[in-house]
Design an enzyme around this catalytic site. Structure first.
Site, PDB file in Angstrom:
ATOM      1  N   GLU A   1       0.837  -1.218   0.000  1.00 14.44           N
ATOM      2  CA  GLU A   1       0.000   0.000   0.000  1.00 14.44           C
ATOM      3  C   GLU A   1       0.864   1.258   0.000  1.00 14.44           C
ATOM      4  O   GLU A   1       0.753   2.082   0.905  1.00 14.44           O
ATOM      5  CB  GLU A   1      -0.886   0.009   1.251  1.00 14.44           C
ATOM      6  N   PRO A   2       1.700   1.459  -1.004  1.00 14.19           N
ATOM      7  CA  PRO A   2       2.561   2.646  -0.960  1.00 14.19           C
ATOM      8  C   PRO A   2       1.780   3.914  -1.256  1.00 14.19           C
ATOM      9  O   PRO A   2       0.834   3.920  -2.049  1.00 14.19           O
ATOM     10  CB  PRO A   2       3.576   2.396  -2.089  1.00 14.19           C
ATOM     11  N   GLY A   3       2.188   4.962  -0.600  1.00 14.64           N
ATOM     12  CA  GLY A   3       1.661   6.286  -0.927  1.00 14.64           C
ATOM     13  C   GLY A   3       2.834   7.154  -1.324  1.00 14.64           C
ATOM     14  O   GLY A   3       3.066   7.490  -2.471  1.00 14.64           O
ATOM     15  N   ARG A   4       3.651   7.480  -0.319  1.00 20.16           N
ATOM     16  CA  ARG A   4       4.797   8.366  -0.512  1.00 20.16           C
ATOM     17  C   ARG A   4       5.722   7.895  -1.642  1.00 20.16           C
ATOM     18  O   ARG A   4       6.241   8.708  -2.397  1.00 20.16           O
ATOM     19  CB  ARG A   4       5.587   8.402   0.797  1.00 20.16           C
TER      20      ARG A   4
ATOM     21  N   ARG B   1       5.073  19.223   7.206  1.00 21.07           N
ATOM     22  CA  ARG B   1       5.941  18.104   7.603  1.00 21.07           C
ATOM     23  C   ARG B   1       7.138  18.517   8.475  1.00 21.07           C
ATOM     24  O   ARG B   1       7.458  17.825   9.442  1.00 21.07           O
ATOM     25  CB  ARG B   1       6.406  17.307   6.385  1.00 21.07           C
TER      26      ARG B   1
ATOM     27  N   CYS C   1       1.913  33.197  11.725  1.00 21.46           N
ATOM     28  CA  CYS C   1       2.295  33.950  12.908  1.00 21.46           C
ATOM     29  C   CYS C   1       2.642  33.017  14.067  1.00 21.46           C
ATOM     30  O   CYS C   1       1.984  33.019  15.106  1.00 21.46           O
ATOM     31  CB  CYS C   1       1.123  34.861  13.277  1.00 21.46           C
ATOM     32  N   GLU C   2       3.640  32.175  13.863  1.00 19.45           N
ATOM     33  CA  GLU C   2       4.078  31.259  14.920  1.00 19.45           C
ATOM     34  C   GLU C   2       5.581  31.023  14.789  1.00 19.45           C
ATOM     35  O   GLU C   2       6.109  30.903  13.678  1.00 19.45           O
ATOM     36  CB  GLU C   2       3.353  29.912  14.815  1.00 19.45           C
TER      37      GLU C   2
ATOM     38  N   TYR D   1       1.762  14.025   1.393  1.00 13.61           N
ATOM     39  CA  TYR D   1       1.474  14.558   2.726  1.00 13.61           C
ATOM     40  C   TYR D   1       1.836  16.040   2.837  1.00 13.61           C
ATOM     41  O   TYR D   1       2.281  16.495   3.893  1.00 13.61           O
ATOM     42  CB  TYR D   1       2.201  13.741   3.810  1.00 13.61           C
TER      43      TYR D   1
HETATM   44  N1  LLP Z   1      -1.422   2.035   4.464  1.00 16.09           N
HETATM   45  C1  LLP Z   1      -1.850   2.516   5.627  1.00 16.09           C
HETATM   46  C2  LLP Z   1      -2.801   1.743   6.416  1.00 16.09           C
HETATM   47  C3  LLP Z   1      -1.409   3.767   6.085  1.00 16.09           C
HETATM   48  O1  LLP Z   1      -1.848   4.249   7.248  1.00 16.09           O
HETATM   49  C4  LLP Z   1      -0.488   4.507   5.302  1.00 16.09           C
HETATM   50  C5  LLP Z   1       0.000   5.805   5.752  1.00 16.09           C
HETATM   51  C6  LLP Z   1      -0.063   3.958   4.078  1.00 16.09           C
HETATM   52  C7  LLP Z   1      -0.548   2.720   3.693  1.00 16.09           C
HETATM   53  C8  LLP Z   1       0.899   4.682   3.167  1.00 16.09           C
HETATM   54  O2  LLP Z   1       2.124   4.874   3.770  1.00 16.09           O
HETATM   55  P1  LLP Z   1       3.348   5.442   2.912  1.00 16.09           P
HETATM   56  O3  LLP Z   1       3.691   4.426   1.846  1.00 16.09           O
HETATM   57  O4  LLP Z   1       2.912   6.711   2.299  1.00 16.09           O
HETATM   58  O5  LLP Z   1       4.438   5.616   3.899  1.00 16.09           O
HETATM   59  N2  LLP Z   1       1.818  12.300   7.187  1.00 16.09           N
HETATM   60  C9  LLP Z   1       2.991  11.476   7.440  1.00 16.09           C
HETATM   61  C10 LLP Z   1       2.797  10.069   6.946  1.00 16.09           C
HETATM   62  C11 LLP Z   1       1.587   9.419   7.536  1.00 16.09           C
HETATM   63  C12 LLP Z   1       1.342   8.057   6.981  1.00 16.09           C
HETATM   64  C13 LLP Z   1      -0.018   7.599   7.364  1.00 16.09           C
HETATM   65  N3  LLP Z   1      -0.319   6.300   6.876  1.00 16.09           N
HETATM   66  C14 LLP Z   1       4.205  12.131   6.802  1.00 16.09           C
HETATM   67  O6  LLP Z   1       4.076  13.177   6.176  1.00 16.09           O
HETATM   68  O7  LLP Z   1       5.312  11.632   6.947  1.00 16.09           O
END
Ligand code: LLP
Length: 436
Positions: free
Chosen positions: A282-285, A321, A351-352, A380
C-alpha cells in the site's frame, strides 16, 4: 555539490518552474506525472517473478488530488482508503467497490455500511468493529469480505509519529495475544464475513529492509498458524505501505529489486512455491513524494547577528511536515544553483515561531520576488494543508511529457475561506460570501 534531489525530472527544470509560477502564481504545487507512473511501474515490475502475484493499493491519503489518483489507477494501482470520503472519491474515479481496501482504526457505522453496500474489502482493526460489521452485513443481507490489520510489534526505525506497528500504538490486533486468531475464528464461522487476508502497515518513511523482512516473516507465521488452526489459506498477505524516499542528499532509497527479492524470498521459503498467497502493498509516498515540489516566492530577506531569514509566501499551513515530523525537505533557489556564504532559515508567513520550513541551510542570498523550490512535496503536503491564518489553499499543476501542463486544482479564494460559514439571522445582513 548536489543542489536538487530530483534529477531526471521536470521538477528540476528551473525555467519551467519559473514559467509555471508566473502563469499560475505562488505558492504552487507542481507534480511530475511521468515520474509518478514510472515509480509505480518500477515497483510493480520488480515483483514480476513472484508466482503468487502482486497487487498495489495506492494510499490515497498521501495525495488525494483526483488527477494524481487517476494516473495511478490507470497505471494499475487499486485504491487504499482511510475514510468513507476516500472511498467516494475512488468510486467517482470509476474504481469498483470490490477493488477498494478500507483501512482505519476507527470506522463509523456509516462507513461500515458503505463498505458492505459497495463490496469494499474491510480491513478490520478490532473485535468490536468486527461484531458491528457482522451485524450490518446481516441487516443488509450482504456478506462482506474482511482482512485483519494486525500489530506485529515491529520497530520501523522511523520518526515516532509515523511508526504504527509497535504494540503501544492504536493500530491493529496484536499478533502476540490471541485476539487476531479470535477475529479470524469469528469471521471464519460467520455466514456474513469472508476472511480473505491479513495486513500489517508498520510505519512510514522506512529506509531499511529489516522492518519489512521482519513484518513478512511474522505475517507468514500468522498465515501458517491460521492454516493449522482453522484449515484455510488466506488469499493475500498485505505488508502495508511505508517505503521511504530520499528527502536529503545523503539518503539512499531502498531499491524495488531489493525489496522484492527480500520479501519474496521470505514468503516462498516460509510458505512453499505452490498455492502462494498474493502479496499486497500500500505505498503512498513512494509513488508521489518525490514527484512534487512546492514553489514559493520570497517576500523579504532579513539578516540578524544570530540568524538569517528568507521569508516566503507559504507556511506550515501548506507545508506541515517540518513542524509535525521534524522533517527535512531539500530547498533550492530557483534559477540560482550556487551556494552562498550565508546560512538561512526559510521562514513561512504564519504567525508562529515554529513556522520554519527549512532550518540553517546554505543558500545563495535571494532578493524579494525570487523563487524557492521546496522539494519532496508530492506526499502529505497538500494533503495536510489547511487555511490557517486565512490563507487560501495553493493551486496544483500536473506536468506530463515534454510540455503538457494542466491546472489540476485552482488556487483557493477568499470566498472559499467562507464557503461553509452561516450567518445567525439576528445579526443583520450577512457579510458578502457568507450564507444567511
Ligand atoms: N497504508 C496505511 C494503512 C497507512 O496508514 C499509510 C499511511 C499507508 C498505507 C501509506 O504509507 P506510505 O507508503 O505513504 O508511507 N503524514 C505522514 C505520513 C503518515 C502516513 C499515514 N499512513 C508524513 O508526512 O510523513
Amino acid at each position: 555539490m548536489l543542489t536538487t534531489i530530483e534529477s531526471g525530472s521536470c521538477l528540476r527544470d528551473d525555467g519551467l518552474l519559473a514559467q509555471l509560477a508566473d502563469r499560475f502564481g505562488t505558492p504552487l504545487f507542481v507534480y511530475d506525472g511521468d515520474r509518478i507512473v514510472q515509480r509505480f511501474e518500477s515497483l510493480a515490475t520488480a515483483f514480476d517473478g513472484y508466482a503468487g502475484g502482486v497487487r498495489f493499493h495506492y494510499a490515497l491519503k498521501a495525495n488525494t488530488n483526483l488527477a494524481v489518483v487517476k494516473l495511478l489507477l490507470a497505471a494499475g494501482a487499486h485504491p487504499e482508503c482511510i475514510s468513507g470520503g476516500e472511498v467516494e472519491l475512488a468510486k467517482r474515479l470509476g474504481a469498483a467497490g470490490s477493488d477498494i481496501l478500507l483501512t482505519s482504526s476507527s470506522k463509523s457505522p456509516a462507513e461500515l455500511e458503505l463498505a458492505c453496500r459497495d463490496d469494499v474489502l474491510v480491513n478490520v482493526d478490532s473485535l468490536d468493529e468486527l461484531q458491528q460489521l457482522e451485524a450490518i452485513a446481516r441487516r443488509l443481507d450482504r456478506p462482506v469480505r474482511v482482512s485483519f490489520r494486525v500489530n506485529p510489534d515491529v520497530d520501523p526505525q522511523t520518526h515516532r509519529h509515523i511508526a504504527t506497528g509497535h504494540k503501544l500504538t492504536k493500530f491493529g490486533l496484536l499478533l502476540e495475544d490471541a485476539h487476531y486468531l479470535e477475529g479470524f475464528k469469528i469471521a471464519h464461522k460467520s455466514e456474513w464475513l469472508r476472511p480473505v487476508g491479513i495486513q500489517a502497515h508498520i510505519g512510514s518513511q522506512i529506509m531499511t529492509l529489516e522492518p519489512f523482512e521482519r513484518n513478512a516473516r511474522l505475517l507468514c507465521a500468522a498465515f501458517l498458524e491460521l492454516e493449522a488452526e482453522l484449515g484455510f489459506r488466506l488469499e493475500f498477505i498485505d505488508l502495508g505501505g511505508g517505503i521511504g524516499i530520499r528527502y536529503q542528499p545523503q539518503h539512499v532509497e531502498l531499491q524495488p529489486s531489493d525489496i522484492a527479492s527480500a520479501v519474496c524470498g521470505i514468503v516462498t521459503s516460509a510458505l512453499g512455491q505452490t498455492r502462494l498467497p498474493q502479496l499486497w502493498f500500500e505505498p503512498g509516498r513512494y509513488f508521489v513524494g518525490g514527484s512534487g515540489v512546492l514553489v514559493a516566492r520570497v517576500h523579504s530577506v532579513k539578516h540578524t547577528p544570530f540568524r538569517n531569514f528568507i521569508n516566503v509566501d507559504t507556511g506550515f499551513n501548506q507545508f506541515l511536515r517540518p513542524l509535525l515530523y521534524e522533517a527535512h525537505h531539500h530547498v533550492r533557489m530557483i534559477g540560482n544553483a550556487g551556494l552562498g556564504e550565508q546560512r538561512y532559515d526559510v521562514a513561512g508567513n504564519i504567525c508562529e515561531t515554529g513556522d520554519i520550513l527549512a532550518e540553517d541551510r546554505e543558500l545563495p542570498t535571494p532578493v524579494a520576488g525570487d523563487l524557492v523550490a521546496l522539494e519532496g512535496a508530492g506526499a502529505y503536503c497538500y494533503a495536510l494543508a489547511s487555511e490557517y491564518n486565512s490563507f487560501p489553499l495553493p493551486a496544483e499543476v500536473l506536468v506530463r511529457g515534454d510540455s503538457q501542463v494542466d491546472l489540476i486544482r485552482r488556487r483557493g479564494t477568499i470566498d472559499d475561506l467562507l464557503r461553509a460559514q452561516q450567518w445567525p439571522s439576528d445579526f443583520g445582513e450577512a457579510p458578502s460570501g457568507v450564507e444567511a
